[in-house]
Design a protein around this motif. Sequence first.
Motif: not given
Length: 325
Positions: A35-36, A79-80, A106-109, A253-261
């Motif tokens: 996702v870009v 989203y990701v 306050s952003l929700k991420f 720029f890098g590749l990130w996965l959701p935290a519980k991967a």
Amino acid sequence: MDRRSFCVSAISTALLAPAAARAADAYPNKPVRIVVPYAAGGGPDILARQLGPKLGDVLGQAIVVENKVGAGGVLAAQYVAQQPADGYTVLMGSNSHLIQKVLQPSLKFDPVGDFLPVTLVATSPSVLLVADNSPYRKVEDLVAALLANPGKMNYGSGGIGSAAHLGGATLLSLSGAQATHIPLKGSVEIPLSLLRGDTAFAFAIAGTAVPQVKGGKLRALAVTSAARLKELPGVPTLNEVMRNELTVQEFWFGLWLPAKAPADVVARLYATTVRTLADPALAVQFEAAGNRVVHSDSPQADAAFVRNEYRKWAEIIRLTGITAS
């Protein structure tokens, strides 16, 4: 446990162990999405589309590049972060995500807590641009005009807290000049705004800027890298002109996965990405667009890098006085 139960248990374990190993080895068994958070056709999007097919070849599955634009990259990150942590949805993370969180706590991420960084893939400076027919041929010309016309000149960016915004704010802060910031729909709009005359100058990621400069449509006055760009050898660094380390602003720029991967998925994606980045042809593609191939020593090293960058960009924002509004 009686002998019969023990034997049944032992046989079950022996049968299940290979199945578990096969399940772990199966990743990926379907296409993987990157996702870009930037518009199609811009530098980061081009980078992802250059990386995608080669990474897919190494992974053995198709890589699908999906653009989710908005809020300086925040929409894509949110989203990701909410997707299943199975390794099939990857965020192209960048320091823009750290910057947006500093600007809007306050952003929700949480760019640190919600993701597992896998590896860096590229770094890119910004390029200070004007239209090719602009009267400004060097940074000093632009600064002189800004000082002579306080607040009357415009500079564009892909949004508040973007690379272009920070570059412009830094230039103005260090020179004591004033100009009006014009947030555009995305970084891909920066060249068009300069060509139309809507903005007098702008900082654009090298991946977007270099092709425009080589095409003769825009003129480069400076780059924000620590050293001159190979693709623009005659263009000075902004630090050469301004003599201030704050002007050295490398965006990455890098590749990130959701935290519980799962750890094995992180390790597989890391190993295959590093192998992909070793392709000399990919390095040529990246460099032609003003990007430099890099990779982290490990996912853990990448996570430490992201945390350090978070602190660095928070300091830059404090010094330039940028706010979210």
